[in-house]
Design an enzyme around this catalytic site. Structure first.
Site, PDB file in Angstrom:
ATOM      1  N   GLY A  92       1.168 -12.971   0.274  1.00  0.00           N
ATOM      2  CA  GLY A  92       1.817 -12.222  -0.781  1.00  0.00           C
ATOM      3  C   GLY A  92       0.758 -12.328  -2.118  1.00  0.00           C
ATOM      4  CG  LEU A 110      -3.564  -6.399   0.723  1.00  0.00           C
ATOM      5  CD1 LEU A 110      -4.547  -6.673   0.862  1.00  0.00           C
ATOM      6  CD2 LEU A 110      -3.568  -5.863  -1.462  1.00  0.00           C
ATOM      7  CB  ILE A 142       4.575  -2.233   4.359  1.00  0.00           C
ATOM      8  CG1 ILE A 142       3.959  -3.500   4.944  1.00  0.00           C
ATOM      9  CG2 ILE A 142       3.733  -0.995   3.634  1.00  0.00           C
ATOM     10  CD1 ILE A 142       2.784  -4.124   3.818  1.00  0.00           C
ATOM     11  CD  GLU A 164       1.829  -2.072  -7.311  1.00  0.00           C
ATOM     12  OE1 GLU A 164       0.645  -1.733  -7.987  1.00  0.00           O
ATOM     13  OE2 GLU A 164       2.566  -1.286  -7.558  1.00  0.00           O
ATOM     14  N   GLY A 165       1.037  -8.251  -8.202  1.00  0.00           N
ATOM     15  CA  GLY A 165       0.338  -9.251  -9.052  1.00  0.00           C
ATOM     16  C   GLY A 165       1.804  -9.869  -9.898  1.00  0.00           C
TER      17      GLY A 165
END
Length: 385
Positions: free
Chosen positions: A138, A132, A165, A369-370
């Site tokens: 990002g 992603l 990744i 992931e945040g």
């Protein structure tokens, strides 16, 4: 809302997992160079049946809501990740990355896609990656620019770069999110399942502080067809967010596992190490630090499992609770590991020491992931819904 507590059988499973990790997985850590894919470890996770917990067997087409019918419960996923992380973060991360990479396929893959890829991913014979992030996309993942342009022959060509990744560039298959429409932001993004042997796809590893495999992947006219698409055209961003939301509380569980390992090491060290005429734990400053480490770890654990249970119930406040759990647990783990290093002194900074490893490992979950700042923004928005 009642506080979530694990059942006795769940505690037993956690102990069993820690035993398996110590006996079967820990001896395989270090089989690959730092930052490279450890295939023997992935294969052992498959033999133990642990990968099948995050990559369930092929089933019929997923439901219209995109939820795979055999998805593992979020609570079980958290137990799995925390338990492994207490013993070997390398095994925990290998399992989690496989689940993340296969997540879109589990949720929305077609019957042929699932039949082709889920068995080898569950056995550890193949490795998946979730592609992603990009150099300029990002935390703002909706700003991605990798394109999927039609070539006039019923196919699309992928062009662009993905970076940071996990499992790249050694993965066997990538779930790739590409822009297929003119709409800005989250609209017009489609997901594709791209085997690593497609022409025009190449990658290189990144040398990062965190020891797990990360790389950059270049797409130069990589061909994809409708058979490679995961979910509906234009539905890729929603699919990516569903996958990340499912894993968010379990990132907190990973952090709690690291905090628990650091706390265990500190309790042992403070009891065994003698200074100023007695065990180190008798020093008030040390005792208070241990108490603070334990309290924060337990608070983080409670938040994580409460959020996981809310996810499994489908509660309306799941997004807020998951963000709180990820935020608090990752920040707590950073504090606990840093405090453990301070208590151990110079020995903890020696290459190969458990805490030296945790000190490098614990930093990344506050970003991926945040990031912490993104979680705070999400929580604030949810408070005003």
């Amino acid at each position: 809302m009642p506080v979530y507590a694990l059942e006795p059988e769940q505690h037993c499973w956690s102990e069993e997992l820690r035993g398996l990790a110590a006996e079967r997985l820990a001896p395989l850590t270090g089989e690959a160079a730092p930052g490279r894919l450890n295939r023997p470890l992935v294969a052992e996770l498959g033999r133990l049946g642990l990968l099948a917990r995050v990559v369930p067997a092929p089933v019929p087409e997923p439901a219209p809501d995109g939820k795979g019918p055999d998805s593992v419960s979020t609570v079980d996923l958290c137990i799995l990740r925390e338990s492994l992380a207490r013993v070997t973060t390398e095994a925990e991360t290998a399992l989690a990355l496989q689940g993340l990479g296969a997540g879109p396929l589990v949720e929305a893959g077609t019957t042929p896609q699932r039949a082709r890829w889920l068995p080898p991913l569950a056995s550890g014979a193949a490795v998946a990656a979730f592609a992603l992030s990009e150099p300029q996309a990002g935390s703002d993942a909706a700003a991605l620019t990798l394109t999927a342009e039609p070539d006039g022959a019923g196919r699309h060509r992928l062009d662009g770069t993905k970076t940071w990744i996990s499992n790249a560039p050694e993965a066997d298959v990538y779930t790739v999110f590409a822009r297929t429409g003119e709409a800005p932001g989250a609209h017009g993004i489609t997901a594709y399942l791209v085997p690593a042997d497609r022409p025009g796809l190449r990658g290189e590893p990144l040398d990062m502080l965190s020891p797990h495999p990360l790389g950059t992947v270049e797409f130069e006219g990589v061909p994809v067809t409708e058979d490679d698409r995961i979910g509906p055209a234009g539905g890729g961003f929603r699919l990516a967010m569903r996958t990340l939301n499912r894993f968010r509380p379990s990132v907190g569980a990973f952090a709690v596992g690291m905090a628990g390992a650091a706390l265990d090491a500190s309790l042992h060290h403070a009891d065994e190490r003698r200074a100023f005429g007695g065990p180190l734990r008798r020093q008030q400053s040390v005792a208070h630090t241990l108490a603070e480490m334990a309290t924060r770890t337990e608070a983080a654990r409670t938040l994580v499992y409460a959020a996981a249970a809310a996810c499994d119930r489908g509660d309306p406040d799941t997004a807020r609770r998951s963000a709180m759990a990820k935020l608090f647990a990752t920040e707590t783990a950073q504090y606990v590991v840093d405090s453990a290093v301070q208590l151990h002194g110079a020995s903890a900074l020696r290459r190969g020491h458990l805490l030296e490893h945790l000190y490098r490992e614990v930093r990344a979950p506050r970003i991926y992931e945040g990031a912490t700042e993104v979680q705070r923004t999400l929580i604030a928005k949810e408070l005003y819904r």
